[in-house]
Design a protein around this motif. Structure first.
Motif, PDB file in Angstrom:
ATOM      1  N   SER A   1       0.837  -1.197   0.000  1.00  0.00           N
ATOM      2  CA  SER A   1       0.000   0.000   0.000  1.00  0.00           C
ATOM      3  C   SER A   1       0.873   1.248   0.000  1.00  0.00           C
ATOM      4  CB  SER A   1      -0.928   0.012   1.220  1.00  0.00           C
ATOM      5  OG  SER A   1      -0.186  -0.144   2.415  1.00  0.00           O
TER       6      SER A   1
ATOM      7  N   VAL B   1      -1.467   7.649   2.307  1.00  0.00           N
ATOM      8  CA  VAL B   1      -2.449   8.619   1.827  1.00  0.00           C
ATOM      9  C   VAL B   1      -1.860  10.019   2.006  1.00  0.00           C
ATOM     10  CG1 VAL B   1      -4.717   9.640   2.248  1.00  0.00           C
ATOM     11  CG2 VAL B   1      -4.424   7.145   2.329  1.00  0.00           C
TER      12      VAL B   1
ATOM     13  N   GLN C   1      -3.437   3.353   1.349  1.00  0.00           N
ATOM     14  CA  GLN C   1      -4.363   2.833   0.357  1.00  0.00           C
ATOM     15  C   GLN C   1      -3.656   1.755  -0.454  1.00  0.00           C
ATOM     16  OE1 GLN C   1      -5.510   6.295  -1.846  1.00  0.00           O
ATOM     17  NE2 GLN C   1      -3.466   6.673  -2.682  1.00  0.00           N
TER      18      GLN C   1
END
Length: 432
Positions: free
Chosen positions: A101, A104, A246
């Motif tokens: 990931s 963010v 994310q």
């Protein structure tokens, strides 16, 4: 899978490194491809490196050999080939996406400009070893730092910066710290512990933007302040963005795989293409994106068995327990923030959370609090089953509670909760 079938794993994080290692142990070596310049490491422990508790090499993880360093830019499913940024093609028979990931980066005013797509000097994400080392190089006693985000990562980063002597302000938009994992009582103890380390904590506080100054030649931009929604500005030398992560699904999307927030996988961890699997932070199984170490490792172990020939291996989900240790070793408190009640800047603070610690109407709750020792224990029982709990302070009982939570049998009728809650309290039980 035949013995000469080629397995390629994209991503050398915890999940990818674990899979490569397990496959090697099972006699099915894989090609592990990672874009970071560092050998695989445990990302969970980056805050300990930042705090100076561990050198970077200590948090390395075994992968069965050094990964191939390359940045993958595409997947050709027709020819079963991975394309790298340097033009190198990598053929595969079975491909595993362990791409993890990305942090963010919130849409804050002043963070980016059209002419400056890079973060301003002094603004740091906190996701990779390079992020950690870059941030560490800027630290010095008394430096002003603002951490944006009060979840697990933000709390860990704020504690690490304070231990290194920074003057830290932690800004959290939600009403309490670590609201996804902790109930209000446990969250209050974490806040108290951070305050004891000199961290100034603001909850229910929204950040509007960052104020930056451009160099005399119009070049490098340097952060000067963080602007809050109420118009107040926090002057600062450093900003740490801890606003969540994310899944990295760009490769999967470009290849036409089914993606819904994460790469969709079945119980065999297969994507919509049966020759491609996905594990770790990028994978969404049965509607769940875990984003935690324990599920990533369990998925890697399951997939290793399956690819090595165990046709019965299936991943059925993980009931993950969140664990965090906040060290209390810090320099002299920075005025005006002294130690909070019950938890000073001395001892470490351990916490663990599992399931849902917020009761519903009709649930049974057992809660024990010792303000003098700074400990807090709470479990929630629903229909004779342990459904959640949170412990702060001594965690000797966490093993017994976790086993009861993971079990499928109802709890005994004769009041086991108090025993479970106190079992092993003074024995310093295992770190599960």
């Amino acid at each position: 899978m035949t013995s000469n079938a080629r397995v390629v794993v994209i991503g050398a994080g915890l999940a990818g490194a674990r899979l490569a290692r397990r496959l090697g142990e099972l006699g099915r070596p894989a090609l592990l491809v990672g874009e970071e310049r560092h050998r695989p490491y445990n990302r969970v422990l980056l805050a300990e490196v930042l705090a100076g508790r561990y050198p970077p090499e200590v948090i390395g993880v075994p992968s069965g050999g050094a990964p191939t360093r390359a940045r993958v830019i595409g997947i050709d499913r027709r020819t079963r080939t991975v394309r790298c940024a340097d033009g190198t093609p990598i053929p595969y028979d079975t491909l595993v996406l362990a791409t993890g990931s990305n942090p963010v980066l919130p849409p804050l005013r002043g963070l980016f400009t059209g002419a400056a797509p890079e973060l301003p000097d002094g603004v740091h994400a906190f996701r990779t070893m390079d992020d950690c080392l870059g941030l560490s190089r800027t630290l010095r006693p008394g430096v002003r730092a603002v951490v944006i985000g009060g979840g697990l990562l933000g709390v860990s980063a704020a504690r690490a910066l304070a231990v290194r002597g920074a003057r830290v302000v932690l800004v959290q938009q939600a009403e309490r710290l670590m609201e996804r994992h902790l109930d209000p009582g446990a969250s209050a103890l974490v806040r108290c512990h951070l305050t004891g380390l000199g961290v100034e904590v603001h909850t229910e506080c929204r950040v509007r933007g960052v104020r930056v100054a451009a160099g005399a030649d119009g070049g490098a931009r340097t952060v000067e302040a963080v602007e809050l929604a109420d118009g107040y500005a926090l002057d600062t030398d450093l900003v740490v963005l801890a606003c969540g992560v994310q899944p990295r699904v760009g490769l999967a999307e470009d290849a036409g795989l089914a993606v819904r927030q994460g790469v969709l996988v079945d119980d065999a961890l297969r994507t919509s293409d049966p020759r491609i699997h996905a594990i770790g932070d990028c994978a969404r199984h049965d509607g769940t994106l875990y984003g935690l170490a324990a599920p990533a490792l369990e998925q890697a172990d399951t997939l290793a068995r399956l690819l090595a020939g165990d046709g019965t291996a299936r991943y059925m989900g993980t009931r993950a327990l969140t664990r965090l240790t906040l060290t209390g070793e810090a320099p002299a408190p920075v005025p005006p923030f002294g130690p909070g009640p019950g938890l000073g800047a001395g001892p470490d603070l351990d916490l663990a959370a599992f399931g849902d610690p917020v009761p519903l109407p009709g649930d049974d709750v057992v809660q024990l609090t010792d303000a003098t020792r700074g400990t807090y224990r709470k479990v929630v029982v629903r229909a004779d089953r342990l459904v959640g709990g949170v412990l702060v302070g001594e965690l000797g009982s966490v093993g017994a509670l976790a086993r009861a939570w993971e079990g499928t049998e109802p709890l005994p009728e004769e009041g086991p909760l108090l025993h479970l809650l106190t079992h092993g309290t003074h024995e310093g039980g295992p770190h599960d």
